[in-house]
Design a protein around this motif. Structure first.
Motif, mmCIF file in Angstrom:
data_model
loop_
_atom_site.group_PDB
_atom_site.id
_atom_site.type_symbol
_atom_site.label_atom_id
_atom_site.label_comp_id
_atom_site.label_asym_id
_atom_site.label_seq_id
_atom_site.Cartn_x
_atom_site.Cartn_y
_atom_site.Cartn_z
ATOM 1 N N LEU A 5 0.834 -1.202 0.000
ATOM 2 C CA LEU A 5 0.000 0.000 0.000
ATOM 3 C C LEU A 5 0.871 1.256 0.000
ATOM 4 O O LEU A 5 0.549 2.261 -0.663
ATOM 5 C CB LEU A 5 -0.910 -0.018 1.237
ATOM 6 C CG LEU A 5 -2.107 0.934 1.225
ATOM 7 C CD1 LEU A 5 -3.164 0.408 0.282
ATOM 8 C CD2 LEU A 5 -2.689 1.060 2.633
ATOM 9 N N SER A 20 -6.057 3.804 1.012
ATOM 10 C CA SER A 20 -7.009 2.898 1.644
ATOM 11 C C SER A 20 -8.441 3.390 1.463
ATOM 12 O O SER A 20 -9.354 2.602 1.184
ATOM 13 C CB SER A 20 -6.686 2.772 3.142
ATOM 14 O OG SER A 20 -7.594 1.905 3.774
ATOM 15 N N ASN A 24 -11.290 1.210 -0.435
ATOM 16 C CA ASN A 24 -12.407 0.699 0.340
ATOM 17 C C ASN A 24 -13.725 1.366 0.002
ATOM 18 O O ASN A 24 -14.793 0.807 0.235
ATOM 19 C CB ASN A 24 -12.138 0.849 1.842
ATOM 20 C CG ASN A 24 -11.026 -0.071 2.311
ATOM 21 O OD1 ASN A 24 -10.897 -1.171 1.804
ATOM 22 N ND2 ASN A 24 -10.226 0.389 3.258
ATOM 23 N N ARG A 53 -9.326 -8.108 3.270
ATOM 24 C CA ARG A 53 -10.413 -7.361 2.642
ATOM 25 C C ARG A 53 -11.732 -8.110 2.777
ATOM 26 O O ARG A 53 -12.794 -7.492 2.836
ATOM 27 C CB ARG A 53 -10.099 -7.102 1.170
ATOM 28 C CG ARG A 53 -9.084 -6.002 0.962
ATOM 29 C CD ARG A 53 -8.791 -5.772 -0.518
ATOM 30 N NE ARG A 53 -9.981 -5.420 -1.265
ATOM 31 C CZ ARG A 53 -10.500 -4.193 -1.319
ATOM 32 N NH1 ARG A 53 -9.943 -3.216 -0.636
ATOM 33 N NH2 ARG A 53 -11.586 -3.958 -2.037
#
Length: 362
Positions: A5, A20, A24, A53
């Motif tokens: 990430l 993120s 998401n 996830r």
């Protein structure tokens, strides 16, 4: 080594928290920032950790269904059959909410809807219709599909070829393909016209750069080549690409007539296009099938009621929709390789007949 990430954040010039939020969904992120993050994800081939996830995503009863044109009977039948098959099969069975997304055949809209569905934590996604065969789009689509599947949400490609997932994607992703034998169907249709004596066969093909167009046109040309190696070249000037609409079929046929090259049959990209072809021929004073035979593809419900009834290739749309529903809900395990190819069937009706004498090629 898997991309992290932090590496995506560095490539996009943002914080890991921003990456993120983009991945998401559900949080406001400026459009330019979101675009930079998504581009970095695709360029680096980032795949989020599947188990992690899965805890935060793929928990809803929402199933996203992407169609090219919700008003087109082809997609309406597919989506309707799929939605019906999503109903519970027994007491206590979970009911799923099918959300139909109309992309208008735009690859960018396809990716945008997938991003929204991922952000909404959809429990599954079904992509229907031909795939845009652009390398950049294919790469971006594969990355997006891999991320959705890695979250635990099954993805079904219905009516399009398998998608090559990015290198480094986790094994065992729930990505299934329900394909149609478009090549074989077009081959059998062309063989039918050839058996009737037609040699100057026009083709009003679908839009270029679409998998459905490529498969159907390839099957058509393969039949011509098998019958006579000279035929593909002899009929090359009788191919016109057009959208999958009645007006496009009408305009394409007027263009064929304007060119002046003789033809005795027209193989249309689909049944809707075939209705436009027939209208243009009648307007020009040509009879169907006495002067020109006309054939379509898909076998939509109106085909048996046209005058004359339309010869076409039946595509098992209802069966495909039901199968896609079983796969996206996990009620049917993935077949070996994840691919199921459904057969097509030639439906001979009154719109095709023997070629008129003296108007054929080699």
């Amino acid at each position: 080594m898997a991309v992290t990430l932090a590496e995506v954040a560095a490539r996009a010039g943002v914080s890991p928290a921003t990456v993120s939020r983009v991945l998401n969904g559900g949080y406001p992120v400026a459009g330019g920032t979101r675009t930079r993050v998504e581009r970095a994800v695709e360029e680096l081939g980032y795949i989020a950790n599947g188990p992690a996830r899965a805890l935060a995503a793929a928990t809803s009863d929402l199933v996203g269904v992407l169609v090219h044109d919700v008003a087109d009977s082809f997609f309406g039948i597919l989506a309707g059959s799929l939605q019906s098959a999503l109903a519970p099969t027994g007491p206590g069975g979970a009911r799923r909410l099918a959300v139909v997304c109309n992309t208008e055949g735009d690859p960018a809209a396809e990716l945008a809807y997938l991003a929204l569905l991922e952000g909404q934590r959809a429990g599954g996604v079904v992509l229907t219709g031909g795939a845009a065969e652009d390398p950049g789009h294919t790469t971006a689509l594969a990355a997006r599909v891999a991320r959705i599947a890695a979250s635990g949400a099954p993805v079904v490609l219905c009516g399009r070829p398998p998608l090559p997932l990015p290198a480094g994607a986790p094994s065992g992703l729930l990505v299934a393909t329900v394909a149609f034998d478009d090549h074989g169907g077009a081959f059998r249709l062309a063989e039918h016209l050839l058996a009737l004596g037609h040699r100057r066969i026009a083709s009003v093909a679908g839009p270029p750069g679409l998998s459905t167009t490529r498969e159907r046109l390839a099957g058509h040309r393969a039949a011509l080549l098998r019958h006579d190696p000279r035929l593909p070249e002899a009929c090359a000037d009788l191919t016109v690409h057009a959208a999958f609409t009645r007006s496009a079929g009408y305009d394409a046929t007027r263009e064929l007539l304007r060119r002046g090259a003789p033809f005795t049959a027209v193989a249309a990209a689909n049944d809707t296009v075939a209705t436009g072809v027939a209208a243009a021929l009648r307007e020009a004073g040509l009879r169907i099938p006495e002067d020109v035979s006309v054939a379509g593809f898909d076998d939509l419900p109106f085909c048996a009621d046209t005058a004359p009834a339309l010869t076409t290739v039946r595509v098992p749309l209802r069966e495909a929709g039901a199968l896609a529903a079983l796969l996206v809900t996990g009620r049917r395990p993935l077949p070996p390789g994840g691919i199921t190819t459904l057969p097509t069937e030639l439906m001979v009706r009154a719109s095709t007949g023997p070629a008129p004498a003296g108007r054929n090629g080699p």
